[in-house]
Design an enzyme around this catalytic site. Structure first.
Site, PDB file in Angstrom:
ATOM      1  N   HIS A 228      -4.157   5.498  -1.195  1.00 58.95           N
ATOM      2  CA  HIS A 228      -4.084   3.838  -1.227  1.00 58.95           C
ATOM      3  C   HIS A 228      -4.159   3.264  -0.156  1.00 58.95           C
ATOM      4  O   HIS A 228      -3.774   1.678   0.073  1.00 58.95           O
ATOM      5  CB  HIS A 228      -1.916   3.834  -1.947  1.00 58.95           C
ATOM      6  CG  HIS A 228      -2.780   4.603  -3.548  1.00 58.95           C
ATOM      7  ND1 HIS A 228      -2.821   3.449  -4.555  1.00 58.95           N
ATOM      8  CD2 HIS A 228      -1.903   6.165  -3.881  1.00 58.95           C
ATOM      9  CE1 HIS A 228      -2.539   4.671  -5.404  1.00 58.95           C
ATOM     10  NE2 HIS A 228      -2.080   5.523  -5.198  1.00 58.95           N
TER      11      HIS A 228
ATOM     12  N   HIS B 167       0.094  -2.070   3.332  1.00 62.25           N
ATOM     13  CA  HIS B 167      -0.125  -2.579   1.962  1.00 62.25           C
ATOM     14  C   HIS B 167      -0.916  -3.634   2.788  1.00 62.25           C
ATOM     15  O   HIS B 167      -0.384  -4.442   3.399  1.00 62.25           O
ATOM     16  CB  HIS B 167       0.555  -3.194   1.435  1.00 62.25           C
ATOM     17  CG  HIS B 167       1.184  -1.600   0.740  1.00 62.25           C
ATOM     18  ND1 HIS B 167       1.072  -0.826  -0.440  1.00 62.25           N
ATOM     19  CD2 HIS B 167       2.456  -1.297   1.568  1.00 62.25           C
ATOM     20  CE1 HIS B 167       2.557  -0.351  -0.553  1.00 62.25           C
ATOM     21  NE2 HIS B 167       2.691   0.398   0.716  1.00 62.25           N
TER      22      HIS B 167
END
Length: 199
Positions: A90, A118
Site C-alpha cells: 500500500h 499515504h
C-alpha cells in the site's frame, strides 16, 4: 510552504518509485470486495469503534488535560545506520531505529518501529491522506508507528493490544504549483503504470 518540506516529500516519493514493484494488495480504500466500506467483513477489528481512518471534526475536539506535551527522544539530528525500505503493498515503509521514542505525554513509553506515507492525486476526495479534518483530505500523510515498549517486548506482541501502539500522524499541505509539478513528473508517470497512488 517552504522548499524543505517540498523537497522532503519529493525525496520520499522518489525513494518509493525506486523500490516498488507490483504487489498483491488484499484491501483497498476505494474499490473492490475489500474496499473501506467492507473492511470489517474480512478483518473484524476494522469494524471496531476505535478504528482508523477518522474524520477529525474540530468543533467536536475536546482538550484532554491528562495528555501533556509529547517528548520525542532520538528525533533530533541525522539518523545513522541502515534502514530497510520496503513496499508493504500500500505504501513505502521505512524501518526506524529503536532509539526513537515517545517518552512523555502518553501513559507509557513508545518506541518507533517504522514510518509509511499515504498520498494522493488530483482527486483529493478519494485519495491523499488517510485521515481527514472537517471532511478535508490532505495531499499526503506520514505515519510514524510506535509500540508500547514499557509493557511489551516487541511490536508483534503489542500490535493487537488496546494500549499497544501509538502512531504520530503528519498531514501535508502542498501548494497547487508544487502539487502539479509532483503529479506531472516522473513519479506520477511511474505510478500511473501500475502502482496505486493512494495509500
Amino acid at each position: 510552504m517552504g522548499k524543505p518540506t517540498y523537497l522532503s516529500l519529493y525525496l520520499i516519493l522518489s525513494v518509493f518509485v525506486l523500490i516498488c514493484s507490483s504487489h498483491v494488495v488484499e484491501w483497498t480504500y476505494q474499490e473492490g470486495d475489500v474496499d473501506e466500506a467492507n473492511w470489517g467483513k474480512k478483518y473484524p477489528l476494522c469494524a471496531a469503534t476505535h478504528q482508523s481512518p477518522i474524520d477529525i471534526q474540530r468543533k467536536k475536539v475536546m482538550h484532554n488535560p491528562d495528555l501533556g506535551p509529547l517528548q520525542l527522544d532520538g528525533y533530533d539530528g541525522l539518523l545513522h545506520g541502515h534502514f530497510r525500505i520496503s513496499n508493504n503493498g500500500h505504501s513505502v515503509q521505512i524501518e526506524l531505529p529503536p532509539t526513537m521514542k515517545v517518552t512523555k505525554g502518553l501513559p507509557h513509553i513508545y518506541t518507533a518501529v517504522q514510518m509509511h506515507l499515504h498520498w494522493g492525486g488530483l482527486d483529493l476526495e478519494t485519495s491523499g491522506s488517510e485521515h481527514t479534518v472537517d471532511g478535508m483530505r490532505y495531499m499526503a500523510e506520514l505515519h510514524i508507528v510506535h509500540y508500547n515498549s514499557e509493557l511489551y517486548t516487541t511490536f508483534d506482541e503489542a500490535k493487537d493490544k488496546p494500549n499497544g501502539l501509538a502512531v504520530l500522524a503528519f498531514l501535508y499541505v502542498v501548494s497547487n504549483t508544487v502539487r502539479e509539478h509532483i503529479l506531472s513528473g516522473p513519479i506520477a508517470r511511474y505510478l500511473a503504470n501500475g502502482i496505486s497512488r493512494n495509500s
